[in-house]
Structure formats: C-alpha cells, structure tokens
Design a protein around this motif. Sequence first.
Motif, mmCIF file in Angstrom:
data_model
loop_
_atom_site.group_PDB
_atom_site.id
_atom_site.type_symbol
_atom_site.label_atom_id
_atom_site.label_comp_id
_atom_site.label_asym_id
_atom_site.label_seq_id
_atom_site.Cartn_x
_atom_site.Cartn_y
_atom_site.Cartn_z
ATOM 1 N N ILE A 117 25.339 11.773 69.208
ATOM 2 C CA ILE A 117 23.955 12.233 69.062
ATOM 3 C C ILE A 117 23.824 13.076 67.797
ATOM 4 O O ILE A 117 22.819 13.010 67.079
ATOM 5 N N GLY A 118 24.861 13.889 67.518
ATOM 6 C CA GLY A 118 24.845 14.707 66.309
ATOM 7 C C GLY A 118 24.709 13.873 65.050
ATOM 8 O O GLY A 118 23.983 14.241 64.113
ATOM 9 N N HIS A 119 25.383 12.719 65.036
ATOM 10 C CA HIS A 119 25.266 11.827 63.882
ATOM 11 C C HIS A 119 23.848 11.271 63.754
ATOM 12 O O HIS A 119 23.361 11.064 62.631
ATOM 13 N N ARG A 120 23.177 11.031 64.885
ATOM 14 C CA ARG A 120 21.790 10.572 64.832
ATOM 15 C C ARG A 120 20.892 11.647 64.221
ATOM 16 O O ARG A 120 19.992 11.345 63.442
ATOM 17 N N ILE A 144 25.032 18.932 75.689
ATOM 18 C CA ILE A 144 24.244 19.836 74.850
ATOM 19 C C ILE A 144 25.091 21.007 74.374
ATOM 20 O O ILE A 144 24.990 21.430 73.213
ATOM 21 N N THR A 145 25.956 21.539 75.245
ATOM 22 C CA THR A 145 26.826 22.659 74.864
ATOM 23 C C THR A 145 27.741 22.271 73.705
ATOM 24 O O THR A 145 27.873 23.002 72.716
ATOM 25 N N HIS A 146 28.384 21.103 73.823
ATOM 26 C CA HIS A 146 29.235 20.619 72.730
ATOM 27 C C HIS A 146 28.404 20.344 71.477
ATOM 28 O O HIS A 146 28.850 20.618 70.349
ATOM 29 N N GLY A 147 27.194 19.821 71.664
ATOM 30 C CA GLY A 147 26.339 19.481 70.536
ATOM 31 C C GLY A 147 25.868 20.699 69.766
ATOM 32 O O GLY A 147 25.793 20.674 68.535
ATOM 33 N N ILE A 148 25.555 21.780 70.480
ATOM 34 C CA ILE A 148 25.132 23.009 69.819
ATOM 35 C C ILE A 148 26.240 23.523 68.906
ATOM 36 O O ILE A 148 26.000 23.905 67.750
ATOM 37 N N ALA A 149 27.465 23.537 69.426
ATOM 38 C CA ALA A 149 28.609 23.990 68.612
ATOM 39 C C ALA A 149 28.792 23.096 67.392
ATOM 40 O O ALA A 149 29.051 23.578 66.281
ATOM 41 N N TYR A 150 28.630 21.782 67.578
ATOM 42 C CA TYR A 150 28.807 20.839 66.472
ATOM 43 C C TYR A 150 27.776 21.087 65.375
ATOM 44 O O TYR A 150 28.122 21.217 64.185
ATOM 45 N N LEU A 151 26.496 21.179 65.742
ATOM 46 C CA LEU A 151 25.450 21.334 64.743
ATOM 47 C C LEU A 151 25.544 22.667 64.008
ATOM 48 O O LEU A 151 25.323 22.743 62.793
ATOM 49 N N LYS A 152 25.867 23.735 64.730
ATOM 50 C CA LYS A 152 25.961 25.054 64.098
ATOM 51 C C LYS A 152 27.092 25.107 63.069
ATOM 52 O O LYS A 152 26.974 25.759 62.023
ATOM 53 N N ILE A 153 28.185 24.410 63.358
ATOM 54 C CA ILE A 153 29.330 24.433 62.428
ATOM 55 C C ILE A 153 29.074 23.562 61.212
ATOM 56 O O ILE A 153 29.281 23.990 60.073
ATOM 57 N N ILE A 154 28.593 22.346 61.417
ATOM 58 C CA ILE A 154 28.384 21.455 60.268
ATOM 59 C C ILE A 154 27.219 21.936 59.405
ATOM 60 O O ILE A 154 27.160 21.620 58.212
ATOM 61 N N ALA A 155 26.284 22.704 60.004
ATOM 62 C CA ALA A 155 25.143 23.205 59.227
ATOM 63 C C ALA A 155 25.588 24.134 58.105
ATOM 64 O O ALA A 155 24.906 24.249 57.082
ATOM 65 N N GLU A 174 21.889 13.941 62.164
ATOM 66 C CA GLU A 174 22.280 14.066 60.756
ATOM 67 C C GLU A 174 21.745 12.939 59.880
ATOM 68 O O GLU A 174 21.758 13.054 58.650
ATOM 69 N N THR A 175 21.302 11.843 60.502
ATOM 70 C CA THR A 175 20.840 10.713 59.694
ATOM 71 C C THR A 175 19.663 11.085 58.804
ATOM 72 O O THR A 175 19.491 10.503 57.725
ATOM 73 N N ILE A 176 18.845 12.064 59.243
ATOM 74 C CA ILE A 176 17.678 12.439 58.420
ATOM 75 C C ILE A 176 18.132 13.037 57.088
ATOM 76 O O ILE A 176 17.775 12.517 56.026
ATOM 77 N N PRO A 177 18.923 14.130 57.077
ATOM 78 C CA PRO A 177 19.386 14.631 55.774
ATOM 79 C C PRO A 177 20.310 13.655 55.057
ATOM 80 O O PRO A 177 20.321 13.591 53.825
ATOM 81 N N TYR A 178 21.082 12.849 55.837
ATOM 82 C CA TYR A 178 22.010 11.905 55.203
ATOM 83 C C TYR A 178 21.257 10.850 54.408
ATOM 84 O O TYR A 178 21.577 10.589 53.237
ATOM 85 N N PHE A 179 20.249 10.245 55.004
ATOM 86 C CA PHE A 179 19.547 9.164 54.311
ATOM 87 C C PHE A 179 18.613 9.688 53.225
ATOM 88 O O PHE A 179 18.309 8.965 52.268
ATOM 89 N N ILE A 180 18.145 10.927 53.367
ATOM 90 C CA ILE A 180 17.420 11.531 52.250
ATOM 91 C C ILE A 180 18.366 11.679 51.058
ATOM 92 O O ILE A 180 18.015 11.368 49.915
ATOM 93 N N SER A 181 19.587 12.135 51.330
ATOM 94 C CA SER A 181 20.588 12.260 50.267
ATOM 95 C C SER A 181 20.926 10.902 49.682
ATOM 96 O O SER A 181 21.096 10.759 48.467
ATOM 97 N N MET A 182 21.021 9.875 50.541
ATOM 98 C CA MET A 182 21.295 8.527 50.058
ATOM 99 C C MET A 182 20.180 8.030 49.142
ATOM 100 O O MET A 182 20.431 7.336 48.148
ATOM 101 N N GLY A 183 18.925 8.377 49.469
ATOM 102 C CA GLY A 183 17.815 7.979 48.616
ATOM 103 C C GLY A 183 17.936 8.576 47.225
ATOM 104 O O GLY A 183 17.741 7.885 46.218
ATOM 105 N N PHE A 184 18.292 9.868 47.159
ATOM 106 C CA PHE A 184 18.503 10.511 45.869
ATOM 107 C C PHE A 184 19.680 9.871 45.138
ATOM 108 O O PHE A 184 19.650 9.670 43.925
#
Length: 359
Positions: free
Chosen positions: A165-168, A240-251, A170-180
Amino acid sequence: LYFSRRIFIWMNLNVPVAEGAANYAAIFSLGLVFVFMMQNTEHIIRGMGNTRTPMIITGISLTLNIALDPLFMFVFGMGLKGAALATLISQAIGAILMEYALIHLSRRYRLCETNSERFHLNHIFRFARIGAPTAFSTAMFSLIYLLLADIIARFGDAPLAAIGIGHRIETIPYFISMGFAMALSTMVGQNLGAGRPDRVKESVFVCLKILSGLMITFSLLMFFFAETLYSFFISDSGIITHGIAYLKIIALFEVFLGFELVFEGAFSGAGDTQAPMWLIFGGTLFRLPVAYFFAVYWEMGTEAVWWAISLSTFIKGSGLAILFKKRLPGWRLLSDQKQQPKANTETLVVSQIVNRKVP
C-alpha cells in the motif's frame, strides 16, 4: 507462467496469498507485449518533444482500468483474475492508441521516409549499448525487491501488505518525478545535439528546484498524515501500524527519490548510462544485507527494513548528483567538438531532424 506460483510460494507467502498472486500474474503476463509496446512508443513520442499526447493516451488507459476493475472483480466475480484482465485490456487499448499516434506524428516529421532496414542494422547495437545498462538496473531492482519481500514476509503478511500500500501512496511523487525526468531527458538530448551544453546544466537545476519543492510537500504529507493515508486504503490496524512507520521513515529522504530520477533522466538524455547503472544497482543492492542484518539477525524488526530502503534512496540520489557534476564536462567536450552525442533511446530517431531547428 511456469514459475509464478513457485516464486510466490518461495517468497514465504501464505498459500492463499501466493495462489491469488499467481492467478493475477498468469493473466497479466499474457499482456506484457502491450506493456512493452505502449511504453516504448510513449518514449519515442516524448523524444519528439510531444508530452501531451502520451499523457492523454495514458490517462485514457488508466481511466479504463479504473472502470473495468470493479466490473470484472465484483460484478463478474472474478476477483484478482478480473483485476489482471482489466489491466490487460486497458494496456492493449493504450498500446493501439499510442501506435496510431506514432504513425500520425511520423508522417508529420517525415520519419516514414527513413530506410527502416538500414536504420535497424546501423543502430541496433547502439540501442543495446545505451539501453542495456538501464534495462539491467531496472531488472535488478525488481529482483532485489523480490528478495526484500522474502525478508519482510518473515514478519508476517501485515508488513508485506503495508509496503504494498505504501508503494501505491508513493506512486504520486514517484510519477511526478518521472514526468520531470522524461522531460529533462528530452531537453538534455536535444540541447547536446544542438551544440548548447550550457542549457543542460540550467535545465537540471531548474528541474531540481521545482521538483524539490513538490517532494518536500509530499514528504510532509506522508509524515504527518500517514495514518489518514493508510486508512483510505484499508481498516486493518496491524497493517496501518506498519504503514505509519514505513511512511514516516521514507518521508525523511523522499526528496532524494526525486534527485535519483531526475539525474537518471539527465544521464539517459546524454546516452551516458553505464556509470549511473552501477551506482543505482549498488545502492539498491545495499538494501538486502542491511535489511537482513538489522531486521533478522539483530531482530530489530521491519522498521530496520524501512530504514534500509530510505538510506539507499539517499545514497543513490546524492551519489548521482556528485556523478553528474563529474561527468558534465565530458558532455560539454562532445558538444563543443560538434560530435553527435549518444542520444538516448527516446531521442535517437528524431534528434537529427528536430535538433537542426533548435537555435
């Protein structure tokens, strides 16, 4: 088709999860030819400097996929097989539309007058030499993530679902970066071909300034609204608990993801793909021993895996920035000598036609 079920079971997935993944992969793999057709044709059109047409066609394909997914999955009761079939159909229609657009644009640029057999013989090895490093690093990225999924699966299905789910998200900033990155790749190829290397550095810095602001914004959203973002996709508290930790770290290092993609686009536009390949491959490979050592051997859990992913992103983004600074003088020398640059696979065909008109 033959190994899909074995691969998913080897990844330590539960049997029902592995069966569902295998069913999806079996149908999706039948449409890979459309995936390749659509992506390659899209890059050729972008190489002409036309980014609007691929955007519209990709939007049509994605919208169709969104519409067909619930129809096949729930109305027809096909489940994951229905999701795969919806993707296959939308990719096939997208590939047909993209091919039609290329034929239309080829007539406008008079590319149809090119001797296709002679072009193929003269350039096939050049395509391979320039494209192989990028293909290798991308393929290795997928393989490394399979091995990384095996490490994550040791801690159960919840963290594996969380990173999915985290990768989903992340697709928004990822594909914006890909566009650039795609835009910058075209600009670098065209400006080097036009004998204007001064524009290359300017284009990269302008691109980085704009993208950095966007990536920092997304980082703040992911860090402070991680729970809200995950709750939009799922209600399972463990995931959700695992996801919160994932997003906070990769951010914390998300801006370096933008750096990585932008500089990779710049190197691709210059045809200088071998040096960044080793840096990207090494940075991605770095995730495996670090994740295993800290998460499994030292029993620090899945957060160690998230840190391994984030730190490798920082290494690749900052490393490519340093490499760009060192390689840019070589690009200037080629352009100053008025030699034909190693245009990337997106601009190779049209650079000789379009770039003559660049002041």
